[in-house]
Design an enzyme around this catalytic site. Structure first.
Site, PDB file in Angstrom:
ATOM      1  N   ASP A 132      -1.922  10.722  -2.943  1.00  0.00           N
ATOM      2  CA  ASP A 132      -2.168   9.643  -3.907  1.00  0.00           C
ATOM      3  C   ASP A 132      -2.324  10.198  -5.312  1.00  0.00           C
ATOM      4  OD1 ASP A 132      -3.118   8.461  -1.194  1.00  0.00           O
ATOM      5  OD2 ASP A 132      -2.715   6.796  -2.561  1.00  0.00           O
TER       6      ASP A 132
ATOM      7  N   ARG B 109      -6.599  -0.948  -7.454  1.00  0.00           N
ATOM      8  CA  ARG B 109      -7.081   0.184  -6.645  1.00  0.00           C
ATOM      9  C   ARG B 109      -7.164   1.406  -7.557  1.00  0.00           C
ATOM     10  NH1 ARG B 109      -4.256   1.226  -1.037  1.00  0.00           N
ATOM     11  NH2 ARG B 109      -6.263   2.191  -0.600  1.00  0.00           N
TER      12      ARG B 109
ATOM     13  N   ARG C  83       0.842  -1.203   0.000  1.00  0.00           N
ATOM     14  CA  ARG C  83       0.000   0.000   0.000  1.00  0.00           C
ATOM     15  C   ARG C  83       0.878   1.255   0.000  1.00  0.00           C
ATOM     16  NH1 ARG C  83       1.416   2.008   4.142  1.00  0.00           N
ATOM     17  NH2 ARG C  83       0.271   3.872   3.540  1.00  0.00           N
TER      18      ARG C  83
ATOM     19  N   LYS D  38       2.901  11.416  -8.688  1.00  0.00           N
ATOM     20  CA  LYS D  38       1.578  11.602  -8.067  1.00  0.00           C
ATOM     21  C   LYS D  38       0.750  12.639  -8.839  1.00  0.00           C
ATOM     22  CE  LYS D  38       3.403   9.181  -4.625  1.00  0.00           C
ATOM     23  NZ  LYS D  38       3.728   9.729  -3.340  1.00  0.00           N
TER      24      LYS D  38
ATOM     25  N   CYS E 151      -1.932   9.287   8.170  1.00  0.00           N
ATOM     26  CA  CYS E 151      -1.700   8.049   7.398  1.00  0.00           C
ATOM     27  C   CYS E 151      -0.208   7.689   7.426  1.00  0.00           C
ATOM     28  CB  CYS E 151      -2.232   8.182   5.976  1.00  0.00           C
ATOM     29  SG  CYS E 151      -2.411   6.598   5.115  1.00  0.00           S
TER      30      CYS E 151
ATOM     31  N   ALA F 130       3.625   5.329  -3.689  1.00  0.00           N
ATOM     32  CA  ALA F 130       4.946   5.066  -4.274  1.00  0.00           C
ATOM     33  C   ALA F 130       5.261   3.572  -4.247  1.00  0.00           C
ATOM     34  CB  ALA F 130       6.022   5.844  -3.507  1.00  0.00           C
TER      35      ALA F 130
HETATM   36  O1  LIG Z   1      -2.897   7.948   1.557  1.00  0.00           O
HETATM   37  C1  LIG Z   1      -1.883   7.278   1.587  1.00  0.00           C
HETATM   38  C2  LIG Z   1      -1.895   5.788   1.630  1.00  0.00           C
HETATM   39  O2  LIG Z   1      -3.193   5.256   1.553  1.00  0.00           O
HETATM   40  P1  LIG Z   1      -3.371   3.653   1.614  1.00  0.00           P
HETATM   41  O3  LIG Z   1      -2.808   3.190   2.918  1.00  0.00           O
HETATM   42  O4  LIG Z   1      -4.864   3.459   1.504  1.00  0.00           O
HETATM   43  O5  LIG Z   1      -2.643   3.069   0.427  1.00  0.00           O
HETATM   44  C3  LIG Z   1      -0.532   7.934   1.487  1.00  0.00           C
HETATM   45  O6  LIG Z   1      -0.536   9.178   2.110  1.00  0.00           O
HETATM   46  C4  LIG Z   1      -0.194   8.165  -0.001  1.00  0.00           C
HETATM   47  O7  LIG Z   1      -0.398   6.975  -0.736  1.00  0.00           O
HETATM   48  C5  LIG Z   1       1.254   8.607  -0.192  1.00  0.00           C
HETATM   49  O8  LIG Z   1       2.119   7.573   0.204  1.00  0.00           O
HETATM   50  P2  LIG Z   1       3.628   7.500  -0.367  1.00  0.00           P
HETATM   51  O9  LIG Z   1       4.252   8.807  -0.023  1.00  0.00           O
HETATM   52  O10 LIG Z   1       4.264   6.338   0.338  1.00  0.00           O
HETATM   53  O11 LIG Z   1       3.532   7.311  -1.838  1.00  0.00           O
END
Ligand SMILES: O=C(COP(=O)(O)O)[C@H](O)[C@H](O)COP(=O)(O)O
Length: 331
Positions: free
Chosen positions: A200, A66, A23, A236, A131, A26
């Site tokens: 995301d 997703r 999840r 992103k 998160c 990235a």
């Molecule tokens: O909202 C989430 C994860 O949601 P989930 O747990 O539902 O996947 C993170 O803030 C982004 O994906 C960025 O993450 P990153 O900076 O690691 O790309």
């Protein structure tokens, strides 16, 4: 016509993304690129057409997992647009090369972004997170490496409690962590210097799509005068939003919110479980990317530079313009 054979690893990676074993935007992009490389490396296709069919089928399976993190279609598009060659061997090599170059760039981008984001953090600052975002953690990690003392207020992040992952990673960096439930965020905002979240997807107007609860946090932060910083690599950026498309917000199973037995006891109710929300640009102070930091309203310029005026399905053949852009992208 028979479906092209998928490598079991593609099925496993797709399932892991769907069940959130894998999840975070990235990490999902990295896993998808690596699955395409495995499909290519171990393909038994005998003709170039069969090989291309397999890679496209693998991309579709990965994409269907997703809907919200745009890093996933961006990763698939990156690899598929570079699939090139007249023979299976040449096609295979091109997918392997593109997959590994994508993954290297992902690592490098996070590192560069972390450095830039860290410059916004001062010695002694306290940061509130929501998160778990590897891009956001990278900013704190770099600040710590710069010798700054950073502490964190970490929101639990219901329903799946990804805040626990953030808390553990920050602890491992030596950052003092205070864990709070989501509803305590407003109360704690007065004690923090920044809100720091990931993304995301970022839309052309600078709206930030991130874990549900981000928008409420940003509104409260604005009211308290606490700056909101979004750490987001350029994968992103959501190119389709330049042509008016909206970002699909994933609705997840109600069992994440309430146990079936509790629900049965309550009686007839509706449970909603949106996984993400949209924070309007006016509530965001800076979007930190590997290309520098931007006010949200100006992110569209970067989007145009990186993606042109729009995109098509990840498995579409590259246009002449996209094909021409390839070599410089790889540098
Ligand atoms: O909202 C989430 C994860 O949601 P989930 O747990 O539902 O996947 C993170 O803030 C982004 O994906 C960025 O993450 P990153 O900076 O690691 O790309």
């Amino acid at each position: 016509m028979d479906e092209p054979p998928l490598h079991p690893r593609v099925e496993t990676v797709a399932e892991d993304i769907e069940t959130m074993e894998t999840r975070g935007a990235a990490t999902i992009a990295d896993a998808a690129a690596s699955a395409l490389v495995t499909q290519a490396a171990e393909s038994r296709a005998e003709t170039p057409a069969a090989f291309r069919g397999e890679i496209r089928a693998a991309a579709r399976t990965l994409l269907d997992t997703r809907p919200t993190a745009v890093s996933l279609p961006n990763a698939l598009r990156y690899v598929l647009q570079r699939m090139d060659g007249e023979s299976v061997a040449a096609l295979r090599a091109s997918v392997e090369r593109a997959g590994s170059s994508f993954r290297d760039q992902l690592d490098r981008a996070q590192d560069d972004l972390g450095e830039i984001g860290a410059n916004r953090l001062r010695d002694g600052d306290r940061v509130m997170t929501h998160c778990h975002s590897t891009d956001a953690v990278a900013c704190i990690e770099h600040a710590v490496q710069q010798g700054k003392a950073i502490s964190a207020v970490v929101k639990e992040t219901r329903p799946r409690k990804q805040g626990h992952i953030t808390a553990r990673e920050l602890r491992e960096l030596g950052v003092p962590v205070t864990l709070i439930v989501d509803s305590a965020a407003r109360r704690s905002l007065g004690d923090v210097d920044h809100v720091l979240v990931g993304a995301d997807a970022i839309a052309a107007d600078g709206s930030v799509v991130n874990k549900i609860g981000t928008s409420g946090l940003a509104v409260n932060a604005r009211e308290r005068g606490t700056p909101v910083m979004v750490a987001a690599q350029t994968i992103k950026l959501h190119p389709d939003t330049m042509t008016g498309h909206t970002v699909d917000i994933e609705m997840r199973d109600e069992s994440e919110v309430i146990a079936p037995e509790d629900r049965a006891e309550i009686g007839e109710i509706t449970v909603e479980n949106p996984a993400f929300d949209v924070t309007p640009p006016r509530h965001v102070d800076a979007i930190v990317t590997e290309r520098g930091q931007f006010p949200p309203e100006s992110v569209v310029t970067l989007m145009r530079e990186l993606f042109g005026e729009g995109t098509r399905e990840p498995w579409a053949e590259p246009t002449t313009r996209e094909a021409e852009r390839r070599p410089e992208d790889e540098s």
